[in-house]
Design an enzyme around this catalytic site. Structure first.
Site, PDB file in Angstrom:
ATOM      1  N   GLY A  10     -18.990  -6.429 -19.677  1.00 41.83           N
ATOM      2  CA  GLY A  10     -18.942  -5.456 -18.571  1.00 41.83           C
ATOM      3  C   GLY A  10     -17.873  -5.830 -17.558  1.00 41.83           C
ATOM      4  O   GLY A  10     -17.155  -6.818 -17.725  1.00 41.83           O
ATOM      5  N   ASP A  31     -23.392  -8.778 -25.551  1.00 42.54           N
ATOM      6  CA  ASP A  31     -23.343  -7.431 -24.969  1.00 42.54           C
ATOM      7  C   ASP A  31     -23.680  -6.429 -26.065  1.00 42.54           C
ATOM      8  O   ASP A  31     -23.321  -6.637 -27.225  1.00 42.54           O
ATOM      9  CB  ASP A  31     -21.930  -7.149 -24.436  1.00 42.54           C
ATOM     10  CG  ASP A  31     -21.925  -6.133 -23.291  1.00 42.54           C
ATOM     11  OD1 ASP A  31     -21.493  -6.511 -22.185  1.00 42.54           O
ATOM     12  OD2 ASP A  31     -22.344  -4.977 -23.513  1.00 42.54           O
ATOM     13  N   THR A  35     -22.550   0.088 -21.863  1.00 43.73           N
ATOM     14  CA  THR A  35     -21.614   0.392 -20.771  1.00 43.73           C
ATOM     15  C   THR A  35     -20.474  -0.632 -20.724  1.00 43.73           C
ATOM     16  O   THR A  35     -19.475  -0.402 -20.067  1.00 43.73           O
ATOM     17  CB  THR A  35     -22.318   0.447 -19.392  1.00 43.73           C
ATOM     18  OG1 THR A  35     -23.004  -0.789 -19.165  1.00 43.73           O
ATOM     19  CG2 THR A  35     -23.301   1.608 -19.321  1.00 43.73           C
ATOM     20  N   VAL A  57     -30.166  -7.274 -25.710  1.00 40.03           N
ATOM     21  CA  VAL A  57     -30.977  -8.421 -25.279  1.00 40.03           C
ATOM     22  C   VAL A  57     -32.447  -8.077 -25.033  1.00 40.03           C
ATOM     23  O   VAL A  57     -33.214  -8.923 -24.615  1.00 40.03           O
ATOM     24  CB  VAL A  57     -30.386  -9.121 -24.031  1.00 40.03           C
ATOM     25  CG1 VAL A  57     -29.054  -9.745 -24.356  1.00 40.03           C
ATOM     26  CG2 VAL A  57     -30.280  -8.176 -22.845  1.00 40.03           C
ATOM     27  N   ILE A  61     -33.787 -13.074 -29.126  1.00 39.95           N
ATOM     28  CA  ILE A  61     -32.458 -13.700 -29.108  1.00 39.95           C
ATOM     29  C   ILE A  61     -32.534 -15.047 -29.818  1.00 39.95           C
ATOM     30  O   ILE A  61     -33.385 -15.875 -29.498  1.00 39.95           O
ATOM     31  CB  ILE A  61     -31.979 -13.932 -27.654  1.00 39.95           C
ATOM     32  CG1 ILE A  61     -31.925 -12.601 -26.883  1.00 39.95           C
ATOM     33  CG2 ILE A  61     -30.614 -14.620 -27.633  1.00 39.95           C
ATOM     34  CD1 ILE A  61     -31.763 -12.774 -25.377  1.00 39.95           C
ATOM     35  N   LYS A  91     -35.544  -1.175 -19.479  1.00 35.63           N
ATOM     36  CA  LYS A  91     -35.821  -2.148 -20.542  1.00 35.63           C
ATOM     37  C   LYS A  91     -34.991  -3.417 -20.405  1.00 35.63           C
ATOM     38  O   LYS A  91     -35.495  -4.518 -20.592  1.00 35.63           O
ATOM     39  CB  LYS A  91     -35.592  -1.503 -21.920  1.00 35.63           C
ATOM     40  CG  LYS A  91     -36.732  -0.561 -22.297  1.00 35.63           C
ATOM     41  CD  LYS A  91     -36.465   0.186 -23.575  1.00 35.63           C
ATOM     42  CE  LYS A  91     -36.622  -0.678 -24.797  1.00 35.63           C
ATOM     43  NZ  LYS A  91     -36.428   0.114 -26.037  1.00 35.63           N
ATOM     44  N   GLY A 102     -37.173 -16.424 -21.989  1.00 33.76           N
ATOM     45  CA  GLY A 102     -37.778 -17.144 -23.112  1.00 33.76           C
ATOM     46  C   GLY A 102     -36.730 -17.976 -23.838  1.00 33.76           C
ATOM     47  O   GLY A 102     -36.978 -19.129 -24.223  1.00 33.76           O
ATOM     48  N   TYR A 145     -33.403   1.422 -11.723  1.00 28.57           N
ATOM     49  CA  TYR A 145     -32.580   0.216 -11.559  1.00 28.57           C
ATOM     50  C   TYR A 145     -33.241  -0.728 -10.557  1.00 28.57           C
ATOM     51  O   TYR A 145     -33.415  -1.920 -10.831  1.00 28.57           O
ATOM     52  CB  TYR A 145     -31.195   0.631 -11.066  1.00 28.57           C
ATOM     53  CG  TYR A 145     -30.199  -0.501 -10.939  1.00 28.57           C
ATOM     54  CD1 TYR A 145     -29.758  -1.204 -12.052  1.00 28.57           C
ATOM     55  CD2 TYR A 145     -29.671  -0.843  -9.687  1.00 28.57           C
ATOM     56  CE1 TYR A 145     -28.825  -2.221 -11.931  1.00 28.57           C
ATOM     57  CE2 TYR A 145     -28.737  -1.859  -9.557  1.00 28.57           C
ATOM     58  CZ  TYR A 145     -28.316  -2.546 -10.681  1.00 28.57           C
ATOM     59  OH  TYR A 145     -27.391  -3.558 -10.552  1.00 28.57           O
ATOM     60  N   TYR A 159     -41.457 -17.536 -14.242  1.00 28.32           N
ATOM     61  CA  TYR A 159     -41.048 -18.556 -15.228  1.00 28.32           C
ATOM     62  C   TYR A 159     -40.737 -19.871 -14.516  1.00 28.32           C
ATOM     63  O   TYR A 159     -41.013 -20.950 -15.031  1.00 28.32           O
ATOM     64  CB  TYR A 159     -39.829 -18.079 -16.040  1.00 28.32           C
ATOM     65  CG  TYR A 159     -40.226 -17.512 -17.378  1.00 28.32           C
ATOM     66  CD1 TYR A 159     -40.943 -16.330 -17.459  1.00 28.32           C
ATOM     67  CD2 TYR A 159     -39.893 -18.161 -18.566  1.00 28.32           C
ATOM     68  CE1 TYR A 159     -41.324 -15.808 -18.683  1.00 28.32           C
ATOM     69  CE2 TYR A 159     -40.266 -17.649 -19.793  1.00 28.32           C
ATOM     70  CZ  TYR A 159     -40.982 -16.477 -19.850  1.00 28.32           C
ATOM     71  OH  TYR A 159     -41.362 -15.969 -21.066  1.00 28.32           O
TER      72      TYR A 159
END
Ligand code: UDP
Length: 315
Positions: A10, A31, A35, A57, A61, A91, A102, A145, A159
């Site tokens: 990006g 990526d 976008t 993502v 992963i 998402k 994670g 957003y 976390y």
């Protein structure tokens, strides 16, 4: 370090990839190119310390080898983009943050979240300090957003608390510079391309809403200082040089010597009326402050748009 960055193709991500390579790090750029664009990173492909992985993502992963830091910068980031991709935006901020956290836990890596001034929504206080909890409409069109990023901050901190992973949270304010997409719908690309094409400059509302614009090189330097620091709280990075959108339109017109006239269009729903970072924390704790004025930054950005407008097929 070997650093994985999501959203690395990006606008902001590609500048970060370049900066990290310049500092001698190894970079894994991830990526899904929704976008982002390969055009932003093509010049890095030949470099030995650079690897590109095309992946969404929000899916599991896996990457072999050591990873020292994960920078989660993937997300549609312009209002036009996240209105076009509301569910992917939610998402990547929620599932994508979970997956990248994670992954960081698995690799025992430092985790950095790209958060945003949008966590403050349409702020009832200005300038915005990190201690302000914000004023967001969860079901408004921008909520996809804003709430995704608020969730992402909550998940990152959970976390940190539950698994003890080291975290950094950067709240990024409006940023501009080369490699912004011409058609991403934000004020700077719109105004500059309109001015260069001698088309009317579209100011939304009466143009009295304010923004504070940071040149991308300043922002990247601030992000890097935060990465290397030991601050796990959110930190605002932006340029507090605040101006109204009408002032911005006039400045762009002046710098491009454009004959374009300024026209007024309806204000988008929930468009924040003011936005200005309080950067006291960054100045004190990171010894960082922006150095590039808006005039200088725009003068560096306009030639990029001028050249990009001449390239057919480039969005
Ligand atoms: N804006 C505008 N004309 C445009 C594009 C945007 O007046 O052609 C306004 C928009 O309504 C907002 C400000 O510029 O008040 C900044 O919008 P942008 O999309 O750049 O980012 P935001 O800060 O809203 O995320």
């Amino acid at each position: 370090m070997r650093i994985m960055i999501t959203g690395g193709a990006g606008f902001l991500g590609s500048h970060i990839c370049e900066f990290l390579l310049g500092k001698g790090h190894q970079v894994v750029c991830m990526d899904n190119l929704v976008t982002g664009s390969l055009d932003n990173i093509r010049h890095l492909f030949g470099k030995e310390r650079f690897l590109f992985v095309k992946q969404d993502v929000t899916q599991f992963i896996h990457l072999p080898g050591r990873i020292d830091a994960v920078m989660h910068f993937a997300s549609p980031a312009s209002p036009v983009d996240y209105l076009k991709y509301p569910i992917p935006t939610l998402k990547v901020g929620s599932l994508g943050t979970h997956k990248t956290l994670g992954f960081a836990k698995e690799k025992k890596a430092l985790f950095m979240l790209a958060s945003t001034s949008e966590v403050y929504g349409d702020p009832l206080t200005s300038p915005q300090r990190e201690s302000y909890w914000g004023n967001v409409n969860p079901i408004g069109p921008r909520g996809v957003y804003d709430e995704a990023k608020r969730f992402a901050e909550a998940m990152t901190f959970a976390y940190h608390r539950s698994h003890g992973i080291p975290v950094r949270i950067v709240r990024i304010f409006n940023t501009y510079g080369p490699r912004m997409r011409l058609n991403d719908g934000r004020a700077v690309p719109n105004f500059v391309t309109q001015a260069l094409a001698k088309r009317p400059i579209t100011v939304y509302g009466d143009g009295s809403q304010t923004r504070s614009l940071c040149y991308v090189d300043d922002l990247v330097a601030g992000i890097y200082s935060l990465l290397l620091s030991d601050i796990d709280r959110p930190v605002n990075i932006g340029n507090p040089e605040e101006l109204t959108l009408l002032e911005l339109a006039k400045l762009v017109k002046e710098l491009t010597r454009s004959p374009s006239r300024i026209v007024y269009k309806p204000l988008p729903v929930d468009d924040p009326k003011v936005r200005c970072p309080d950067i006291t924390l960054a100045k004190k704790a990171l010894r960082w402050r922006p150095r590039i004025t808006l005039r200088t930054g725009l003068a560096k950005t306009i030639p990029y748009f001028r050249a990009a407008l001449k390239k057919p097929g480039r969005p």
